[in-house]
Design a protein around this motif. Structure first.
Motif, PDB file in Angstrom:
ATOM      1  N   SER A  28      34.940  43.337  42.563  1.00  0.00           N
ATOM      2  CA  SER A  28      33.601  43.597  40.981  1.00  0.00           C
ATOM      3  C   SER A  28      33.182  42.309  40.653  1.00  0.00           C
ATOM      4  CB  SER A  28      34.568  43.821  40.154  1.00  0.00           C
ATOM      5  OG  SER A  28      34.388  44.424  38.865  1.00  0.00           O
ATOM      6  N   ALA A  30      31.803  41.346  37.574  1.00  0.00           N
ATOM      7  CA  ALA A  30      32.294  41.114  36.352  1.00  0.00           C
ATOM      8  C   ALA A  30      33.710  40.726  36.308  1.00  0.00           C
ATOM      9  CB  ALA A  30      32.488  42.658  35.888  1.00  0.00           C
ATOM     10  N   ASN A  31      34.461  40.327  37.248  1.00  0.00           N
ATOM     11  CA  ASN A  31      35.304  40.124  37.294  1.00  0.00           C
ATOM     12  C   ASN A  31      36.038  39.097  37.650  1.00  0.00           C
ATOM     13  OD1 ASN A  31      37.177  42.406  35.840  1.00  0.00           O
ATOM     14  ND2 ASN A  31      37.132  42.938  37.887  1.00  0.00           N
ATOM     15  N   TYR A  32      35.241  37.980  38.109  1.00  0.00           N
ATOM     16  CA  TYR A  32      34.941  36.775  38.668  1.00  0.00           C
ATOM     17  C   TYR A  32      34.070  36.163  38.049  1.00  0.00           C
ATOM     18  CZ  TYR A  32      38.475  38.764  41.400  1.00  0.00           C
ATOM     19  OH  TYR A  32      39.807  39.778  42.179  1.00  0.00           O
ATOM     20  N   ASP A  53      33.859  35.128  33.766  1.00  0.00           N
ATOM     21  CA  ASP A  53      34.836  36.525  34.350  1.00  0.00           C
ATOM     22  C   ASP A  53      34.359  36.994  32.487  1.00  0.00           C
ATOM     23  OD1 ASP A  53      37.801  35.124  34.925  1.00  0.00           O
ATOM     24  OD2 ASP A  53      36.453  35.015  33.187  1.00  0.00           O
ATOM     25  N   ILE A  54      35.943  37.293  32.345  1.00  0.00           N
ATOM     26  CA  ILE A  54      36.060  38.425  30.991  1.00  0.00           C
ATOM     27  C   ILE A  54      34.829  37.850  29.619  1.00  0.00           C
ATOM     28  CG2 ILE A  54      38.058  39.137  30.042  1.00  0.00           C
ATOM     29  CD1 ILE A  54      39.414  39.498  31.838  1.00  0.00           C
ATOM     30  N   SER A  74      27.245  44.694  34.914  1.00  0.00           N
ATOM     31  CA  SER A  74      28.703  45.042  35.758  1.00  0.00           C
ATOM     32  C   SER A  74      28.320  47.117  36.352  1.00  0.00           C
ATOM     33  CB  SER A  74      29.417  45.289  34.789  1.00  0.00           C
ATOM     34  OG  SER A  74      29.905  44.421  33.828  1.00  0.00           O
ATOM     35  N   ASN A  77      26.538  45.917  39.670  1.00  0.00           N
ATOM     36  CA  ASN A  77      27.736  45.243  40.341  1.00  0.00           C
ATOM     37  C   ASN A  77      26.063  43.637  40.702  1.00  0.00           C
ATOM     38  OD1 ASN A  77      30.177  43.726  40.699  1.00  0.00           O
ATOM     39  ND2 ASN A  77      29.500  44.840  43.380  1.00  0.00           N
TER      40      ASN A  77
END
Length: 115
Positions: A28, A30-32, A53-54, A74, A77
């Motif tokens: 994902s 969005a998490n990196y 990331d976040i 997101s 992706n």
């Protein structure tokens, strides 16, 4: 399997715009932290932009600040690089990089800006 696929490059006149896309799979995005780099002929690969990331912080190389915008979707992706007011010196192969437990790179997309 982690994979990054860039697209959106092409030939544009000076002052034109392009939007590059980097579609991620296997993780994902969005998490990196996600990054764009570029490499011009005969030159080293250089960092262009980062989206964290976040917290979704962005950072840009001085050479593109105010002209390029990095963003993410997101749902798709994907990470994008909107490039405006392009200059001949922006001509390069543009690469997407994901910072996971190690760095993963896409295959690159060619951007050529004619004078």
């Amino acid at each position: 399997q982690v994979q990054l696929v860039e697209s959106g490059g092409g030939l544009v006149p000076s002052g034109g715009s392009l939007r590059l896309s980097c579609v991620a799979s296997g993780f994902s995005a969005a998490n990196y932290e996600m990054n764009w780099y570029r490499q011009a002929p005969g030159k080293d690969r250089e960092w262009v932009a980062t989206i964290s990331d976040i917290r979704i912080r962005t950072n840009y190389a001085d050479s593109v600040k105010g002209r390029f915008t990095i963003s993410r979707d997101s749902g798709r992706n994907a990470v994008y690089l909107q490039m405006n007011s392009l200059k001949p010196e922006d001509t390069a192969v543009y690469y997407c990089k994901a910072k996971l437990w190690r760095d993963f790179w896409g295959q690159g997309t060619q951007v050529t800006v004619s004078s």
